[in-house]
Design a protein around this motif. Structure first.
Motif, short mmCIF file in Angstrom:
data_model
loop_
_atom_site.label_atom_id
_atom_site.label_comp_id
_atom_site.label_asym_id
_atom_site.label_seq_id
_atom_site.Cartn_x
_atom_site.Cartn_y
_atom_site.Cartn_z
N LEU A 120 0.83 -1.20 0.00
CA LEU A 120 0.00 0.00 0.00
C LEU A 120 0.87 1.25 0.00
CD1 LEU A 120 -2.75 -1.05 2.55
CD2 LEU A 120 -3.20 -0.21 0.24
N LEU A 121 1.87 1.26 0.87
CA LEU A 121 2.72 2.43 1.00
C LEU A 121 3.66 2.62 -0.17
CD1 LEU A 121 3.66 2.09 4.78
CD2 LEU A 121 2.19 3.85 3.79
N PHE A 122 4.34 1.56 -0.58
CA PHE A 122 5.47 1.72 -1.50
C PHE A 122 5.19 1.33 -2.95
CE2 PHE A 122 7.26 0.74 2.78
CZ PHE A 122 7.59 2.04 3.09
N THR A 123 4.25 0.39 -3.17
CA THR A 123 3.90 0.01 -4.54
C THR A 123 2.74 0.85 -5.04
OG1 THR A 123 4.67 -2.25 -4.18
CG2 THR A 123 3.17 -1.89 -6.03
N ALA A 124 1.65 0.91 -4.28
CA ALA A 124 0.46 1.62 -4.73
C ALA A 124 0.58 3.14 -4.55
CB ALA A 124 -0.77 1.10 -3.99
N ALA A 125 1.02 3.58 -3.37
CA ALA A 125 1.07 5.02 -3.09
C ALA A 125 2.41 5.66 -3.47
CB ALA A 125 0.78 5.27 -1.61
N GLY A 126 3.45 4.87 -3.60
CA GLY A 126 4.76 5.42 -3.95
C GLY A 126 5.28 6.39 -2.90
N LEU A 127 5.08 6.07 -1.62
CA LEU A 127 5.49 6.96 -0.53
C LEU A 127 6.99 7.21 -0.56
CD1 LEU A 127 4.58 8.43 2.12
CD2 LEU A 127 5.24 6.32 3.32
N ARG A 128 7.37 8.49 -0.35
CA ARG A 128 8.78 8.88 -0.34
C ARG A 128 9.11 9.56 0.98
NH1 ARG A 128 6.91 10.28 -5.55
NH2 ARG A 128 6.51 12.43 -4.88
#
Length: 314
Positions: A120-128
């Motif tokens: 959810l955080l890193f694949t879908a939302a691309g959180l940086r």
């Protein structure tokens, strides 16, 4: 073997223990003697016949297990049902050896909910690093892990929770700010806590909470939907998306099951985060197999903290 066998859809009372045949060994699968079976919102939707994938009765719920092979190897794995049982089949593509320094209770929290939080955080939302992110149900299974993973990645975390006890848990997990998710002025409270609009938000409640969270996004913000715990649908107006160039996407972990690299990568990241002390799965109540209905009642009431699971050996 003993298992929870659903003969009909309905409330927690349809989860009854029964004697069922042992699964037959299959190629490319591990047959596990199950020690822990995770309890998730997906199981609640299965029970009520509102799951994203069709379910044929009779049915054994449960999509994540920890167990051992006949030769003693310990695995954590994902299943298309069948987890609430003394033995279960897991495909080798979605099963991973559990390191000796990871407990059964930690591992079962990582299989479905940990993987979901990570993607959810890193694949879908691309959180940086440096971004502000809203995480709902921050004391629950996915939310408590997402709070810690976002902090590990260098984000500022605004955690949503419905009670003071749960907000206290979120603070202890490292959230930079906590907000009452039941507040009527939720958008304003999120913006105040974040000292401005946010770049990323996760959402799993639906209805007015989704609308309030969407309104808290900054221009070019990203919102990822992964549930509708309230049972309320929400309509997203395209004009509102264009007005701030917002992105709204949905996420369902099974769509990554066929990706040979995605889940092994995230599982190793999760194991390493636990080893580093940055990720501490909250172990909630562990119920005997025969009390699956009680576990479902607690989950549906949303009055629990951390990961609920079944001890299949009891």
């Amino acid at each position: 073997m003993r298992a929870i066998s659903m003969q009909e859809f309905g409330g927690p009372e349809v989860l009854r223990i029964a004697d069922v045949p042992i699964p037959q060994p299959r190629g490319a699968h591990h047959l596990l003697n199950v020690s822990r079976a995770g309890v998730n919102y997906a199981d609640v939707h299965v029970r009520g016949n509102t799951y994203l994938a069709p379910v044929t009765l009779p049915y054994i719920p449960g999509n994540e297990v920890v167990g051992t092979t006949p030769d003693g190897q310990r695995f954590v794995g994902l299943t298309p049902g069948g987890g609430y049982a003394e033995q279960a089949l897991v495909h080798r593509r979605v099963a991973w050896p559990v390191p000796d320094d990871i407990s059964d209770d930690q591992a079962v929290a990582l299989a479905l909910q940990g993987q979901s939080a990570w993607h959810l955080l890193f694949t879908a939302a691309g959180l940086r690093a440096g971004e502000r992110v809203v995480i709902p149900a921050a004391a629950g299974g996915v939310g408590s892990l997402a709070v810690q993973l976002a902090k590990r990645a260098g984000a500022t975390v605004i955690a949503l929770a419905s009670t003071e006890q749960k907000r206290h848990v979120a603070r202890d997990l490292g959230a930079d700010a906590v907000v009452d998710s039941t507040a009527d002025d939720l958008t304003d409270r999120i913006r105040e806590a974040a000292r401005g609009p946010v770049q990323v938000a996760l959402e799993m409640t639906g209805g007015k909470v989704l609308q309030a969270t969407l309104a808290a996004l900054a221009p070019r913000g990203r919102l990822v939907v992964y549930g509708y715990a309230s049972g309320e649908a929400a309509t997203v107006v395209t004009h509102a998306l264009m007005e701030k160039s917002l992105t709204v996407s949905g996420f369902w972990l099974p769509h990554l099951y066929g990706d040979r690299g995605a889940l092994p990568t995230s599982m190793e990241e999760l194991f390493q985060a636990v080893r580093d002390g940055d990720l501490k799965p909250i172990v909630g109540k562990i119920y005997p197999l025969g009390e699956a209905s009680v576990a479902h009642s607690r989950l549906a009431a949303r009055d629990h903290i951390g990961k609920l699971a079944l001890d299949v050996t009891r």
